[in-house]
Design an enzyme around this catalytic site. Structure first.
Site, PDB file in Angstrom:
ATOM      1  N   LYS A  52      67.432 -49.150 131.247  1.00 57.84           N
ATOM      2  CA  LYS A  52      67.972 -50.573 131.779  1.00 57.84           C
ATOM      3  C   LYS A  52      69.511 -50.778 132.490  1.00 57.84           C
ATOM      4  O   LYS A  52      69.825 -51.320 133.027  1.00 57.84           O
ATOM      5  CB  LYS A  52      67.921 -51.639 130.546  1.00 57.84           C
ATOM      6  CG  LYS A  52      66.713 -51.857 129.947  1.00 57.84           C
ATOM      7  CD  LYS A  52      66.292 -52.181 128.588  1.00 57.84           C
ATOM      8  CE  LYS A  52      65.153 -52.673 127.980  1.00 57.84           C
ATOM      9  NZ  LYS A  52      64.894 -52.474 126.753  1.00 57.84           N
ATOM     10  N   GLN A  96      67.986 -53.244 121.456  1.00 58.67           N
ATOM     11  CA  GLN A  96      66.613 -52.731 121.328  1.00 58.67           C
ATOM     12  C   GLN A  96      66.363 -52.781 120.310  1.00 58.67           C
ATOM     13  O   GLN A  96      66.273 -52.606 119.539  1.00 58.67           O
ATOM     14  CB  GLN A  96      67.340 -51.401 121.920  1.00 58.67           C
ATOM     15  CG  GLN A  96      66.154 -50.594 122.441  1.00 58.67           C
ATOM     16  CD  GLN A  96      65.357 -50.513 123.613  1.00 58.67           C
ATOM     17  OE1 GLN A  96      65.639 -51.555 124.220  1.00 58.67           O
ATOM     18  NE2 GLN A  96      64.270 -50.130 123.110  1.00 58.67           N
ATOM     19  N   ASP A 119      65.258 -60.947 126.594  1.00 59.93           N
ATOM     20  CA  ASP A 119      63.840 -60.766 126.970  1.00 59.93           C
ATOM     21  C   ASP A 119      62.633 -61.615 126.041  1.00 59.93           C
ATOM     22  O   ASP A 119      61.343 -61.090 126.375  1.00 59.93           O
ATOM     23  CB  ASP A 119      63.722 -59.615 125.425  1.00 59.93           C
ATOM     24  CG  ASP A 119      64.271 -57.907 124.495  1.00 59.93           C
ATOM     25  OD1 ASP A 119      63.831 -56.960 126.390  1.00 59.93           O
ATOM     26  OD2 ASP A 119      64.678 -57.601 124.365  1.00 59.93           O
TER      27      ASP A 119
END
Length: 284
Positions: A52, A96, A119
């Site tokens: 990422k 995460q 997300d």
């Protein structure tokens, strides 16, 4: 002959488009910054976070990294996320997953501001998706839509079957396919006669979490098959939820594992990050 849907090529195409867009937005004083929070040192999570960050660097998005020890308390993590919500320099916040067992993942997801939820996991983001409002799309399903469209696969009017009903893939995938005017069936572990259901599918999306579970017996000839699974076989090779060698001859198009859906998730995360500064264009 079946078309191999190349997720690496398509994801690179999207990242190149985003890179150009970010350059244009920077000229107007619009800059994106993604905060990435990792708790503990799970090896898979470390790889994902590194990828990422690399994607951010390539596209021109600034990233802030918060690598917290395994013993970080839920209260400490909530405090950090709340501070990032308030930080005007941070456009997107990503925690995460998975988190250590002593931290409630749902509580952390709900703590992230829906306006920074790149997300697309917050209940507000999910609600916006289902009622057709503008908001952040769940990255893997959004990536699958791009795979289909950029590979010339027509979605409108097609019969689509999704195997798996998770909040991360199955449910948002259904919403996005409905947006594209597909007829959608969601199958799952309690579905009766799964083979009969999947054999109706013009487009079959498999996110069941079982290694090589879907064989040619589940496929209608000429179907498009999207494999979301990721496993290692007995020889240590990556494989998906679909038995590729058995299924591929019966398809009109299919994603490989690796190199299919996987690269698209990060590409669409980057798209969500850019969306945070696109919307600034609409503000007074």
């Amino acid at each position: 002959m079946s078309q191999l849907i190349d997720g690496k090529r398509i994801s690179q195409q999207i990242k190149d488009e985003l890179r150009e867009e970010v350059e244009r937005l920077k000229e107007k004083g619009r800059n994106a910054c993604l905060a990435v929070v990792q708790v503990g040192a799970d090896p898979a999570s470390t790889v994902y976070v590194r990828n990422k960050k690399k994607a951010c660097e390539y596209i021109g998005i600034r990233s802030k990294s918060y690598e917290l020890p395994e013993e970080t308390t839920e209260q400490e993590l909530v405090g950090l996320v709340e501070n990032l919500n308030k930080d005007a320099q941070v456009n997107g916040v990503l925690v995460q997953l998975p988190l250590p067992d002593h931290i409630d993942e749902d509580k952390i997801i709900r703590t992230i501001s829906p306006d920074k939820d790149v997300d697309g996991f917050h209940p507000v983001s999910v609600g916006r998706l289902w009622i057709g409002e503008k908001g952040f799309l769940s990255c893997t399903p959004a990536g699958i839509i791009q795979l289909l469209k950029r590979s010339g696969v027509e979605i409108e009017g097609r019969e689509c079957v999704i195997v798996g009903r998770s909040n991360i893939v199955g449910k948002p995938m259904a919403a996005l396919l409905l947006r594209e005017n597909a007829t959608v069936t969601v199958a799952h572990s309690r579905t009766k006669d799964l083979k009969k259901v999947t054999k109706r599918a013009d487009i079959l999306v498999v996110a069941i979490g079982k290694k090589r579970f879907i064989t040619s017996e589940y496929i209608k000839d000429g179907a498009v098959v999207i494999d979301v699974g990721m496993h290692r076989d007995e020889d240590g090779h990556l494989c998906g939820d679909v038995d590729f060698a058995d299924v591929e001859p019966h398809t009109s198009a299919i994603t490989p594992v690796p190199g299919g859906v996987g690269p698209m998730t990060i590409a669409m995360l980057m798209n969500n990050c850019v969306e945070t500064i696109r919307t600034q264009e609409e503000r007074p």
